[in-house]
Design an enzyme around this catalytic site. Structure first.
Site: not given
Ligand code: GDP
Ligand code: IMO
Ligand code: MG
Length: 430
Positions: A13-14, A16, A38, A40-42, A144, A302, A332
């Site tokens: 959730d950085e 990406k 698993n 979730g990329h927004t 396998r 969620g 940031l």
């Molecule tokens: P991912 O799993 O690494 O793709 O990250 P997620 O999408 O799960 O979570 C990142 C969240 O932060 C999303 O809701 C993005 O829309 C939001 N986001 C991404 N970059 C920024 C940023 O620079 N500032 C803010 N405020 N939100 C960001």
């Molecule tokens: P993105 O791509 C954050 C975490 C789960 C749990 C552990 C194992 O959006 O960054 P799993 O269902 O994979 O067996 O769960 O890994 N986890 C994540 N946490 N972002 C994710 O993906 C994750 N995918 C799995 O919360 O702790």
């Molecule tokens: Mg995510």
């Protein structure tokens, strides 16, 4: 010109998805190589939000080819549901712009059931998985006995494999006092989708090889993060795949030497969702504020994400393990308005200061972070698109993160919007 792999350098959730979407303007092909739904990329493009789990984040850009590689685990129902949701948002998805590897493993409803039953049994020791069946599907792959997408091409052979698979998993379900699963509804549900899925299947490795030889730019999109890697993360509180950059080669079927640049997506603070050690977690007012300002709720489940300060020890370690060339610093703007900002520069363990994450969970859990405290900045970074728009103290913070992690900053993201991003160094230039 080089190919780029994007990975998360913390616990997922950085941001990406946002960065892959932004970078995909300069790419021709975008490839997912591990994980499943698993992830979730927004993405936010001109105020419109797109949520992707299985599909590469390049899918929203017309004219780009998206590929799901062999290293991904795919739930056919989730795949079609995600496609339909995006099509309803006017995203074009056809075999012209999406290719799925024949060799990708399938997640079946029994995997999801086993994942959920295990977590319920584990109670306090649960991993806090996303409950999507990721772990059991990868286990079956390695054992396998799993099914691959290629199996849907021959319905009778597929049915036989599903019966065998259920015979295995039903032993566990019955032992756990749960109802066994029936094969027929599972077989029927896949057969209903086969005509929609088969046109997308192909030999991803061969298409990627052609693309590379044609001089196309390939962008590999990782899911999760280094600290969730099955080998290098905070085991056992990890996911069931390798999330490090090397997996891009294995999970797509390309040579390691064809990937030149590793972009580590790095949040300006730290979050984690699910159980497991988190040395810089802040369960007080600061953690709450980071969560509120950063809208730290999981895209997939969620769930509220746990929040804390930037852990430079962990990111430095991630950088070494996976070989991060440059970091894309994100969110940031969430630090705007804090009077003081902490950075973890070491851990205290048994009266010793250490500069790496110890291996044992029991030690990881009792680490005390050593913090350096910086003053926050006046004004806002929100929406900044160039370096000169950043308050000087925010620049100081970025520079300090570079020093402490040993990783140069390639870009800075200042809001969820695609173009609210500062480019420092173009990863495709190597
Ligand atoms: P991912 O799993 O690494 O793709 O990250 P997620 O999408 O799960 O979570 C990142 C969240 O932060 C999303 O809701 C993005 O829309 C939001 N986001 C991404 N970059 C920024 C940023 O620079 N500032 C803010 N405020 N939100 C960001
Ligand atoms: P993105 O791509 C954050 C975490 C789960 C749990 C552990 C194992 O959006 O960054 P799993 O269902 O994979 O067996 O769960 O890994 N986890 C994540 N946490 N972002 C994710 O993906 C994750 N995918 C799995 O919360 O702790
Ligand atoms: Mg995510």
């Amino acid at each position: 010109m080089t190919n780029v792999v994007v990975i998360g350098s913390q616990w997922g959730d950085e941001g990406k998805g946002k960065i892959v979407d932004w970078l995909s303007e300069r790419a021709d092909v975008i490839v997912r190589f591990q994980g499943g739904h698993n992830a979730g990329h927004t993405l936010v493009i001109d105020g419109v939000e797109y949520k992707l789990s299985l599909l590469p984040s390049g899918i929203v850009r017309p004219g780009k080819k998206s590929v799901i590689g062999n290293g991904v685990v795919i739930d056919p129902n989730a795949l079609i549901a995600e496609m339909d949701k995006l099509i309803a948002q006017n995203v074009d998805i056809s075999p012209e712009n999406l290719l799925i590897s024949y060799s990708a493993s399938m997640i079946l409803p029994v995997h999801q059931r086993v994942d959920q039953v295990r977590e319920a049994i584990a109670a306090k020791a649960k991993i806090g998985t996303t409950g999507r069946g990721i772990g059991p599907a990868y286990e079956d792959k390695v054992a396998r006995r799993g099914l691959r997408l290629a199996d849907i091409v021959d319905p009778s052979a597929m049915a036989e494999k599903i019966h065998l698979l259920l015979a295995h998993h039903n032993l566990f379900l019955k032992g756990a006092g749960e109802a066994p699963m029936e094969a027929e509804p599972i077989i029927d549900s896949i057969n209903r989708l086969r005509d929609r899925i088969i046109p997308f299947l192909g030999e991803a490795w061969a298409v990627l090889d052609d693309a590379r030889r044609d001089g196309k730019r390939i962008l590999y999109e990782g899911a999760q993060g280094v600290m969730l890697d099955i080998d290098h993360g905070t085991y056992p509180f990890v996911t069931s795949s390798n999330t490090v950059a090397g997996q891009a080669a294995t999970g797509a079927g390309v040579g390691v030497t064809t990937i030149g640049y590793v972009l580590g997506i790095t949040k300006a603070y730290t979050t984690r969702v699910g159980s497991g050690p988190f040395p810089t977690e802040d369960e007080g007012a600061d953690g709450t504020l980071l969560g509120e300002r950063g809208h730290e709720f999981g895209t997939v489940t969620g769930r509220k994400r746990r929040c804390g300060w930037f852990d430079a020890v962990m990111v430095r370690q991630a950088g070494k393990i996976t070989g991060i060339t440059g970091m894309a610093l994100t969110k940031l703007d969430v630090l705007d308005g804090f009077d003081t900002i902490k950075i973890c520069t070491g851990y205290k363990l048994d009266d010793q200061i250490i500069d790496r994450l110890p291996v044992a969970t029991i030690d990881q859990e009792r680490l005390e972070p050593v913090y350096e405290i910086m003053s926050g900045w006046e004004g806002t970074t929100r929406g900044a698109r160039s370096w000169v728009d950043l308050p000087p103290q925010a620049v100081k913070y970025i520079k300090r993160l570079e020093e402490l992690t040993g990783i140069p900053v390639a870009s800075v993201s200042t809001s969820p919007e695609r173009n609210d991003t500062i480019l420092v160094h173009d990863p495709f230039e190597g």
